[in-house]
Write a protein that holds these residues in place. Structure first.
Motif, mmCIF file in Angstrom:
data_model
loop_
_atom_site.group_PDB
_atom_site.id
_atom_site.type_symbol
_atom_site.label_atom_id
_atom_site.label_comp_id
_atom_site.label_asym_id
_atom_site.label_seq_id
_atom_site.Cartn_x
_atom_site.Cartn_y
_atom_site.Cartn_z
ATOM 1 N N LEU A 179 7.854 5.073 6.376
ATOM 2 C CA LEU A 179 7.243 5.416 7.655
ATOM 3 C C LEU A 179 8.267 5.857 8.687
ATOM 4 O O LEU A 179 7.999 6.717 9.515
ATOM 5 C CB LEU A 179 6.476 4.214 8.210
ATOM 6 N N PHE A 204 0.485 8.974 5.828
ATOM 7 C CA PHE A 204 0.923 8.517 7.153
ATOM 8 C C PHE A 204 1.106 9.685 8.107
ATOM 9 O O PHE A 204 0.707 9.631 9.268
ATOM 10 C CB PHE A 204 2.231 7.733 7.026
ATOM 11 N N TYR A 234 -1.113 3.231 9.665
ATOM 12 C CA TYR A 234 0.185 2.574 9.614
ATOM 13 C C TYR A 234 1.074 3.158 10.701
ATOM 14 O O TYR A 234 0.962 4.341 11.041
ATOM 15 C CB TYR A 234 0.837 2.768 8.251
ATOM 16 N N GLN A 235 1.948 2.341 11.230
ATOM 17 C CA GLN A 235 2.860 2.826 12.259
ATOM 18 C C GLN A 235 4.175 2.072 12.166
ATOM 19 O O GLN A 235 4.202 0.872 11.857
ATOM 20 C CB GLN A 235 2.258 2.648 13.655
ATOM 21 N N SER A 236 5.254 2.774 12.431
ATOM 22 C CA SER A 236 6.577 2.171 12.466
ATOM 23 C C SER A 236 7.174 2.397 13.846
ATOM 24 O O SER A 236 7.140 3.521 14.363
ATOM 25 C CB SER A 236 7.471 2.801 11.391
ATOM 26 N N ARG A 274 7.623 0.503 2.427
ATOM 27 C CA ARG A 274 6.678 1.135 3.358
ATOM 28 C C ARG A 274 7.364 1.419 4.682
ATOM 29 O O ARG A 274 7.203 2.494 5.268
ATOM 30 C CB ARG A 274 5.477 0.220 3.609
ATOM 31 N N THR A 306 7.022 -2.579 11.511
ATOM 32 C CA THR A 306 6.034 -1.836 10.732
ATOM 33 C C THR A 306 4.708 -2.582 10.784
ATOM 34 O O THR A 306 4.654 -3.783 10.535
ATOM 35 C CB THR A 306 6.491 -1.677 9.275
ATOM 36 N N ARG A 315 3.574 8.522 2.159
ATOM 37 C CA ARG A 315 4.267 9.204 3.265
ATOM 38 C C ARG A 315 3.416 10.361 3.799
ATOM 39 O O ARG A 315 3.320 10.558 5.009
ATOM 40 C CB ARG A 315 5.632 9.688 2.781
#
Length: 273
Positions: A229, A269, A23-25, A225, A87, A266
């Motif tokens: 992130l 991630f 996952y990436q923000s 989410r 996101t 969290r």
């Protein structure tokens, strides 16, 4: 433009394998420019949006529910141009099995942006693949490749099924996604779409697979989410910001949908970064 961290260069591989998932923000102004991953990749937008282009595709807008398909040897760029956040869940894979998907037309270089929508089955599939990759148990590698193959096929099928109703579904999702911290009268949403409530509910379930109230609940989890992130905000503050009655109820709802607690999400991630 500020560049997102680039993955390491990948050597060509005939063996079918999953290289990574996470996952990436991205904050406003963050993205990647003129990148070639040397592998296939899916980038599924869970929240926010921005722009995408590649060697043969002029710049276009992308938003939550869109899936970017990246191809080896095809330079691409994407950017969170003006949204508070972007996101994504990303998945990189390579090998002969996926080359065959391209040969069969499931992965099509002329269609690098697919629009499956925010589909709970797709989200669950990404979550499952991410969980396996985080465990690092390579005894599951063969099954993992099969799951990615099935995911690619499911995304392409949902994109093809969107048809002429896509604009109505998009309008409905936009209305349902407003002011997630407040109560929403779904009868008013139906009226704005020119439908009675029961006709709207049946139409929405047929198009997305979930009821409007469930879709809105899932959208709230996706917003959670994004906040988990992108910020170090406490869980209590996130719960309040999204309209949950308290942190305990937020924790329970998040775990019911994702299978893990917000705190665990969290931590995972942070490890995947």
């Amino acid at each position: 433009m500020v560049q997102a961290p680039a993955p390491p260069a990948l050597a060509p591989s005939a063996r079918s394998e999953v290289v990574g998932c996470g996952y990436q923000s991205k904050a406003r102004g963050i993205g990647c420019a003129e990148r070639d991953l040397k592998a296939y990749a899916l980038v599924y937008l869970l929240d926010g949006g921005g722009s995408f282009s590649d060697e043969t595709t002029p710049e276009r807008r992308v938003a939550a529910g869109d899936c970017l398909v990246l191809f080896p040897g095809k330079i691409h760029s994407y950017l969170n141009r003006d949204q508070p956040n972007w996101t994504e869940v990303w998945l990189v894979f390579r090998g002969g099995l996926f080359t065959q998907l391209e040969s069969d037309g499931v992965l099509d270089r002329s269609r690098p942006v697919l629009r499956p929508g925010l589909d709970q089955g797709i989200i669950d599939a990404f979550d499952a693949i991410h969980g396996i990759s985080m465990r690092g148990d390579w005894r599951e590698a063969h099954g993992l490749v099969a799951q990615v193959h099935a995911l690619c096929t499911a995304i392409e099928r949902l994109d093809q099924a969107a048809g002429p109703q896509a604009d109505i579904v998009a309008r409905a999702c936009a209305l349902l996604g407003e002011s997630l911290h407040l109560a929403l009268d779904q009868h008013q949403v139906a009226m704005q779409l020119g439908m009675g409530y029961e006709a709207f509910r049946k139409f929405f379930v047929a198009a997305t697979g979930v009821a409007p109230a469930r879709w809105r609940s899932l959208k709230r989890i996706e917003q959670a989410r994004s906040l988990l992130l992108g910020e170090s905000t406490s869980l209590a503050v996130i719960a309040e910001r999204l309209g949950y009655c308290d942190e305990y109820f937020f924790n329970r709802q998040f775990k019911r949908v994702t299978g893990i607690s917000p705190a665990r999400f969290r931590r995972d991630f942070a490890r995947s970064r």
